[in-house]
Structures are given as C-alpha cells and as structure tokens.
Design an enzyme around this catalytic site. Structure first.
Site, mmCIF file in Angstrom:
data_model
loop_
_atom_site.group_PDB
_atom_site.id
_atom_site.type_symbol
_atom_site.label_atom_id
_atom_site.label_comp_id
_atom_site.label_asym_id
_atom_site.label_seq_id
_atom_site.Cartn_x
_atom_site.Cartn_y
_atom_site.Cartn_z
ATOM 1 C CG LEU A 670 -1.980 1.071 1.301
ATOM 2 C CD1 LEU A 670 -3.085 0.775 0.301
ATOM 3 C CD2 LEU A 670 -2.550 1.144 2.707
ATOM 4 N NE ARG A 730 -2.057 -2.379 5.215
ATOM 5 C CZ ARG A 730 -0.789 -1.993 5.075
ATOM 6 N NH1 ARG A 730 0.107 -2.836 4.587
ATOM 7 N NH2 ARG A 730 -0.429 -0.787 5.427
ATOM 8 C CG ASP A 746 3.378 -0.471 6.043
ATOM 9 O OD1 ASP A 746 2.297 -0.846 5.548
ATOM 10 O OD2 ASP A 746 3.516 -0.197 7.247
ATOM 11 C CG ASP A 747 5.055 3.262 1.198
ATOM 12 O OD1 ASP A 747 5.197 3.200 2.435
ATOM 13 O OD2 ASP A 747 4.550 4.248 0.625
ATOM 14 C CG ASP A 748 7.481 3.082 5.666
ATOM 15 O OD1 ASP A 748 6.808 2.035 5.676
ATOM 16 O OD2 ASP A 748 7.293 4.006 6.481
ATOM 17 C CD GLU A 834 -4.008 -0.527 8.356
ATOM 18 O OE1 GLU A 834 -2.810 -0.641 8.051
ATOM 19 O OE2 GLU A 834 -4.434 0.420 9.046
ATOM 20 C CG ASP A 835 -2.240 -2.324 12.205
ATOM 21 O OD1 ASP A 835 -3.268 -1.722 12.583
ATOM 22 O OD2 ASP A 835 -1.098 -1.900 12.461
#
EC number: 2.4.1.223
Length: 921
Positions: A670, A730, A746-748, A834-835
C-alpha cells in the site's frame, strides 16, 4: 722576379697595379692554413686521445689512473651529485618492480585467456546439454499426455438440458406428509453445473400481496435484488420462491382463497414441485395459516409447525425477521464477559390455555414410555422453578404471570410478556434464558419459541430449551448443542444442578457460538434468506457460487529501469534462499472439489465457529476447503508427488519441501504519494525467491508521474487504482492475487531477503495464522477500565502488524465482505487501525494468537519520510479502536503468546554437505 714581388709587397702592391693581387694571395694562404689546422685537430687529436685513454689505465699503480672507474662514494662526495644518485637508484627500483608486475600481468592474462576459451567451450557444451534436456522434457510431457489420455476418459461439463415449461407430472406420494426430496423434488431442473438459479415471484402481482406486512415485503425485495442466485429467467430456474407472510390480520385472505392463488402461479405445474413458500414472522403472535392449505409438493419455510405439517429434511424452520430493514447496532449488544451475570437464569411468560394438569391425571412411568406423552409437565416446571427461586441459593428470576397484557400466542404456548426492550434488559442480566416449549407436543415449534431464542442469542444469554421434541431453526444443519442446552421436561428437577456444574470456559464457548449463530443466520433479512437458499442448495448437493473477487483496475506504467541490488537486502553469501534460476509466476492450485464438498461433512459445513459464517463454512487449512473460495489451493490437504525435497544442507536451502513443495507468494504494498520511497522498496524485492507478483495498491487520487520509470525486478508489478483513499484497500481480495500466501508490506518497510524467506517458511507451517515481524500487545487499563494498545518492547505479544506480515488470502475475503461494516467504517474514520482489525478477525476465527518471527521489533527504513504512525494522535486512536472492536465482537478475541520463531542457524554459513535446518525457539 722575387725582388719584383717583394718590392711590390713593400710598396703595398700599389705600384703598377700589384697591390690587390698581394692581398688576394695573402688571404688564400691564411684560409689554406686554417683548413689544414682544423683537419689535423679533428683527425689526429681523437686518435691520440683514444690511444691514451686505452693505454694509460694499464699502469700498475692504480692510484695514478685518471679516467678509470671509481666507487659510488667517491663520485657522490659532492652534495648535488648525491641527490642525483638517490634519484637514480629510486627510479631503477621502480623500473624493476614495474617490469616484474608487467611480466606477472602478462602471465595472468594468458591464464585468463585459457580460462575464457575453456568457459566458451563449457557454455557451448551446456547449451547442447540444455537443448537435449528440453527435447527430453518435451518428449516426456508428450508421452505423459498420451498415457493420461489413454488411461483417463475425457471429461467435460455436461450439456445442460432445459426442461419444458410444462413438466411431465409424476405420481404424488400417498400423503403430502410423506414428501421428501426423492419423491417431491425434480432434480432434473437443478443440474450440478446450473449454478442454482432461483426465480422469485413478485407478490404484488397477486391478490395476497396487498395483505403482506410492508416491512417484511420491503426487506425481502431488497434482499432478493442483491442475491447472486436470483434469476429473472423462470424457464431455467431450479427453485421458485413465493413470499406469503407475515400477513396483516384485518386483510388476511381466507385459506381457500390463498390456496387458489398459489395453485394459479404460472410455474406451479399442478403440484408445486420445486417451489418454496416462505412465511416470515416479525412478531411472536404470527399464526400458522398455511396449516389448512394444500401446498402439494412445495416446500415450506416458516417459524411455526405442527408435527402433522412438518416434513423433516424437506421443510425449513426459519428464524424470526426482527431486524427487517435495519442492521443490528453492535454497540447496544452487551459484552460476552463477565461470564456470569446477576441472574443464573430467568423466565417471564404466561400460559393462556393449557392441557389438563398432570396433577389431575396421574399416569404411571410405564404408561408414559409406551408412547403416550404425559398430560402436561408445565405445572411441575412451575413448582420446581419457584422452589429454586425461593431457596435463594442463586439469584434467579421466574415470573409466570405477566404484569401487563401478554402477547397473543397459540394454545399451550407460553406467551411473551412486556415489550421487546424490557425483555432484552432482563436477558442482559441473565446467564441462562429458559425457553419452555408448548405443552402440546404436536406443536414442534412456534413463533414465540423462536422469538425467545432470537432474543437470548442476541444479548448473549445461553438458551436452555425445556423440551427435546422441539425443532429449532435450521436444526438439520446446525449443531445446537454447541450453543444451547436442550433438556427434556422430565429433568426439570435437575436443571439447577446442571446449570451450576457448567464451567466458565464452557459458558464462554457456548455464548460465543451463540453470538456466531445469531450474527450469521438470524440477525438480518439477508442472512435469513441466504441461509434458506444455502440449506436447499446443500441438500441437493449443488456447489455454492464463487465469492466475488475485487476487480483490479490497473494503472498504466512504464517499466524497464534496471533494479539495483541493495547489499543489505540480498547479501546472503553462500546461503541459497531459493532456486538458482528464478521461477516463473506460479499460481496456487485452483480448488477443484466443489462437486463433492456438499455431500461431505454437512455438520462441519455449518457449525465450525472458526469458519467464516455461511459464506465460508470451512477454514482454508482443513483438508476440505470452502466451495465458495474457488481461488483457494489445496491447503494442508494437498500432497502432490515430489515431496520430501527439503531434506538437509543444500536441498533444504534450495527447496521448500513439505506437503506443498512448489508455492509462491504475492506482495501487496500500500502506498500514498511517496514515489521515491516506493521505488526503493520495489528495487529491494529484486531477486527475491518464490515471489509471484507485486500488487501496488495506489491509494492516492493523484496518479503516478508519467515520467516515472518503474524498476524491473523479474516479476510482474501490478499497480492497482482504488476508488477512495482507505486503509481497508490493503486487504481487498484483488483478482490479480493468484497465490494463497500474501505478504502485506508497507512501502517503507525494510526487510532483508533472508528474513522474508524465513517468514514464508514459518507461515507455511501455520497457514491459519498471521506470521510477521513487528509484534504488539494489548493491556487492560485498571484506572480507566479500558483496553490500551502498547508498542513497547516485550516478551509477550498479542498482535503482529500487517505492515510486514504473511496471511492467507482467505482472510482478505472475510475482512472485506464478512467482517462487520462498523469496523471498516472506523478504520476509514481514523485512517488507522486496519492492522488491529485484521488481528481481531483472525484471532476471533481461529482462537489462536499470531506468530512473530525473528527478534525484529520495527521494520521502518531509516531516512524515509515521516509516516502516519509518527503522529501524536496515532496511539490515542488505536486505544479507541481496540475498545470499539471489543464492543463489536462482544469480547476481547486477542490472545497473548510468548512464542517467537527464530532460526538457531539464522544466516549461518555451513557447507552444502552438512545438515542445516530451521530450529524454532
């Protein structure tokens, strides 16, 4: 003449014109002499010098040598000469070293040239071998196909034969009471491949439609419009459905009129086979007006049945439709804990009409067991329950007379007292709720009993049904003994002892199962209608329709940028994380048992609380998988040929082994307007073994830059556009995800390849769990009496963040389509949690905690832009989320664990011939 010349010379050569001649003669003599002198010097002097130099040093006295060689010290006595000498010596040494290196390099170049030639020959030989292997493989595949074709018949879907509009009639059974599927249902209209089409009549087209309860009719029509099985083509329908109730009293048609209207339905076909008559009840006083109507071979679904009317395995007992046009408010539902409430049990009711009292007609035990039921047990029940209340051993509340006018009821039935809200308030204080069945044993179920059952399950009071002859809703597919106690009336004197003996764990399990049944089959009109269809479909063994997948709208993007390799990500030394050659994308095997599932394990199909409600009767980790989930592979039940490849050493490193030796996973990432961070994260996935595909969920309304060049990582990168910015995206079950395993990242996130592969191996051993890296836990705040979210380092955890975690695609369907909408709404409201919601869902279904791998506690990359989690309000929102989710579920589903999976030999280099395995601690 001489004198003349002399005289002329003395006179200056002037006389008689002789002076110029003398001058010329004198100049000639000087030039001649000069030339001769130069000739002698240039010729004889070098010869003399050469002779001297070659003979002078032959003298015996070395000290007299003038031009002989001298020692270096003698020559370097002068200061500037010494500097020149040092320079000369340094240059000489460097020249010698360079010469040596040049010779060494020439030697190495020669050796490398030989190796290059040898490699070229090896490559040519390898190409030839590869070509031969390809030919052998092609021939083997061809031979295999020929053998399979010889030994297996060619199977294809049968040609669907559509029945005629006027079906041929077949003889009726001797009595409608004897109707069962085998003699009253036409299977020819329902082929296995038909998809179970259902045609629903429009009640407004018939006179009785004006008598229907408006709320029930409106709710029923709204449900029909969204059901996947409903068709408008009546000619291909398998089942025909007509709604006939609940009817309003003043305008209710006469039984003969209703019967004529039913028989005049266009597809009734004289006997009503393959028809379902639905009579829903919204109130407890709903009458059984179908009792005096001839329904032929039509099935009946309602809440009230007499034994002469009810046909087991053919008719359906349905739950009341209380929430007709509204979703249940989860915030008003009481929590499931504490286990024990104020009252041990409660009962409120009044019997308007009863049979003869058992005190008036005394029968022996022998007479009772011969087949004649006792006159009435209700008097004995009243006496026993009052005695328990008067003993004050436990707080109980029993009232056999209503304070206000009781609701209308059938003869011998206990009428409900008061309004619905008052009854719910009492049940919220009760651990058990008594449900006394009608005294008339011919009345197998009534709307009043189903209403009491509905209200008890709704607020978490465990139902205690007195009367084992009762037919509870959906009783042929639901195992009611897991959520309720069904006790014969003669055991009324033992009820108190039995209720006191049940442990707290069993009470909580029954309450949780009751909540599950209520949410799944009772709570809404959509659930009731879907359950009725699912029962019929299961009875005739037609597989369910595949659950829909989220269509992925791809964003066009340019790729081709050569992905670099981060040494921190892929520096694995000689540790093989996967195949030497990158495998092509390999999807998980499709689920292929749909046509046998419905004939097997019927009770497991409906009663597994871990199973995700009626859409997914199984978890994907059982040997038998849900028929709706066509995307699912084999789970642990799949055991293909070729297992045991992960033995030890190199074989373990280079192969997954296990029961599914060939499997890949999909990365779902995401992102929101962080192109540089995203590109770096994608490049870190370059060369990752067993990676099937990368699905980038583009959560921003702003499209990526047109000049953005995406990296080429060896596998497809699918950039999916979303309708809105939501963290719930997601977990959408995108149709582009072809594998069971999903790595949500995650993107990071900053993870090494070996860490990802280790997590993938662990997930394969626990496919029903969330397996990830960063762990968190929840804690009870005693001063504020609420739950807290905690991210401190701890040896105990209850959650694994899905910013870097593996989970089964199965849970993506449940999160998006089955989990209560209120949870997803809160995630959108806070743009957070959301997690936590996913951890709640999985723990609720499996009753197992997640699994944390490695000691890593964070996964953020250093230097990346600030994320949402760094906001000060982030943790406050997560505290609120946890407490809200607990209210929705009714209890705290998260479970603590101190279990963590690490590899004892994590990244340890061992020779390939040595044993190497992952050991878990």
């Amino acid at each position: 003449e001489l004198m003349t010349g002399y005289t002329m010379l003395r006179n200056g050569g002037v006389g008689n014109g002789g002076q110029p001649w003398v001058l010329r003669w004198s100049s000639r003599i000087r030039l001649t002499w000069l030339s001769f002198t130069l000739f002698v010097i240039l010729v004889f002097f070098p010869l003399i010098a050469h002779y001297y130099l070659t003979t002078i040093d032959d003298a015996d006295d070395a000290g007299k040598r003038i031009f002989g060689p001298r020692t270096g010290n003698e020559l370097c006595e002068v200061k500037h000469v010494q500097d020149l000498c040092r320079i000369r010596e340094s240059v000489s040494e460097e020249l010698l070293q360079l010469e040596a290196k040049r010779q060494e390099l020439n030697s190495e170049i020669a050796k490398l040239n030989l190796k290059i030639e040898a490699c070229k020959k090896s490559i040519e030989n390898a190409k030839q071998d590869l070509l031969q292997l390809k030919n052998v493989i092609s021939q083997t595949e061809h031979s295999y196909k020929e053998l399979m074709a010889q030994n297996q018949p060619k199977l294809s879907l049968p040609i669907r034969l559509l029945p005629d509009k006027d079906d041929a009639t077949f003889p009726l059974p001797k009595s409608n009471r004897n109707c069962r599927l085998h003699n009253c249902f036409d299977y020819s209209r329902c082929p296995l491949t038909s998809g179970f089409p259902v045609y629903v009549y429009n009640s407004d087209d018939y006179p009785f439609g004006s008598s229907l309860d408006p709320l029930i009719k409106q709710a029923f029509e709204a449900t029909v419009r969204t059901n996947v099985y409903v068709t408008e083509n009546a000619n291909i329908a398998c089942v025909y459905i007509i709604l006939v109730g609940e009817m309003q009293e003043p305008v209710m048609p006469k039984p003969t009129e209703l019967e004529q209207q039913l028989h005049s339905l266009p597809y009734w076909r004289t006997d009503g086979h393959n028809h379902l008559i639905i009579n829903l009840s919204r109130k407890s006083e709903t009458q059984n007006f179908i009792y005096n109507i001839s329904t032929g071979r039509a099935m009946i679904a309602q809440s009230t049945f007499y034994d002469a009317q009810y046909r087991p395995g053919f008719d359906i007992v349905v739950s009341p439709l209380v929430h007709a046009m509204s979703e249940p408010n989860f915030l008003e539902i009481p929590p499931q804990v504490p286990v024990k409430r104020k009252y041990l049990f409660s009962f409120q009711g009044e019997k308007i009409e009863s049979l003869r009292s058992s005190l008036q007609e005394v029968r022996s035990f022998e007479e009772e067991i011969e087949g004649n039921a006792p006159a009435d047990y209700d008097d004995r029940i009243i006496t026993t329950l009052k005695a328990v209340q008067d003993s004050k051993l436990d707080f109980v509340l029993v009232e056999f007379t209503c304070k206000n006018q009781p609701k209308a009821s059938l003869p011998t039935e206990w009428a409900l007292c008061g309004e619905r809200d008052d009854r719910l308030e009492l049940l919220k204080l009760s651990t058990f709720a008594l449900i006394i069945t009608p005294g008339d044993t011919h009345l197998v179920i009534s709307a009043g009993c189903t209403m009491r059952l509905f209200e008890a399950l709704e607020v978490g009071a465990i139902p205690v049904v007195l009367g084992e002859q009762v037919q509870l809703p959906y009783n042929d597919v639901i195992r009611w003994n897991e959520a309720a106690l069904i006790i014969p009336k003669p055991r009324i004197t033992e009820v108190h002892f039995l209720l006191r003996s049940i442990s707290d764990n069993d009470l909580l399990a029954m309450r949780r199962q009751g909540r599950f049944l209520w949410e799944t089959y009772f709570s809404t009109s959509d659930n009731v209608f879907s359950t009725v269809l699912a029962i019929i479909r299961t009875r005739i063994q037609i597989p369910a329709a595949p659950i829909r997948e989220e269509p992925a709208v791809e964003i066009p993007h340019r790729s081709g940028k050569a992905a670099g390799t981060d040494p921190n990500m892929a520096d694995n030394g000689d540790l093989d994380l996967g195949p030497v050659e990158t495998e092509p994308p390999y999807a998980s095997p499709k689920y292929l048992r749909n046509f046998t599932l419905t004939a097997m394990d019927i009770y497991r199909n409906w009663n597994s609380a871990p199973g995700p409600f009626h859409l997914f009767p199984y978890t994907p980790f059982d040997p038998v998988l849900p028929s709706e989930a066509k995307f699912l592979g084999s789970g642990t039940g799949f055991r293909p040929i070729g297992g045991g490849a992960g033995g030890s050493g190199k074989e373990f490193q280079a192969a997954l082994g296990g029961n599914v030796p060939r499997e890949q996973f999909t990365v779902v990432m995401l992102t929101y307007e962080r192109e540089e961070v995203l590109m770096n994260s994608l490049e870190r996935l370059n060369g990752l073994p067993y990676l099937n595909k990368v699905v980038v969920v583009w959560n921003s309304p702003k499209l990526p830059s047109e000049d953005l060049l995406w990296p080429d990582i060896g596998v497809p990168i699918m950039v999916v556009r979303t309708e809105k910015n939501s963290l719930n995206n997601r977990f959408l079950p995108w149709d582009e995800i072809d594998t069971e395993a999903i790595l949500s990242i995650d993107d990071d996130a900053h993870l090494r390849h070996d860490e990802i592969m280790f997590g993938f191996r662990v997930w394969r051993e626990a496919r029903d769990r969330i397996v990830g890296f960063p762990g968190r836990y929840h804690a009870w705040d005693i001063p504020h009496q609420s739950w807290l979210y905690n991210s401190n380092y701890s040896c105990e955890l209850s959650m694994v963040l899905t910013g870097a975690a593996f989970f089964h695609k199965y849970y993506a369907y449940l999160y998006s389509y089955v989990m209560p909408q209120a949870i997803r709404d809160m995630v959108d409201e806070y743009i957070n949690c959301e997690d936590i919601a996913m951890n709640f869902l999985v723990s609720h279904l499996t009753r197992k905690p997640p699994i944390k791998v490695t000691s890593r506690w964070t996964f953020r990359c250093p230097g990346c832009p600030q994320a949402l989690s760094h906001d000060d309000s982030h943790f406050h929102e997560r505290h609120k989320c946890i407490n809200f989710f607990v209210k929705v579920y009714g209890y705290m589903p998260l479970l603590y664990t101190q279990f963590r999976v690490d590899s004892v030999l994590f990244k340890t280099r061992l020779p390939h011939d040595k044993t190497k395995c992952f050991k878990f601690i």
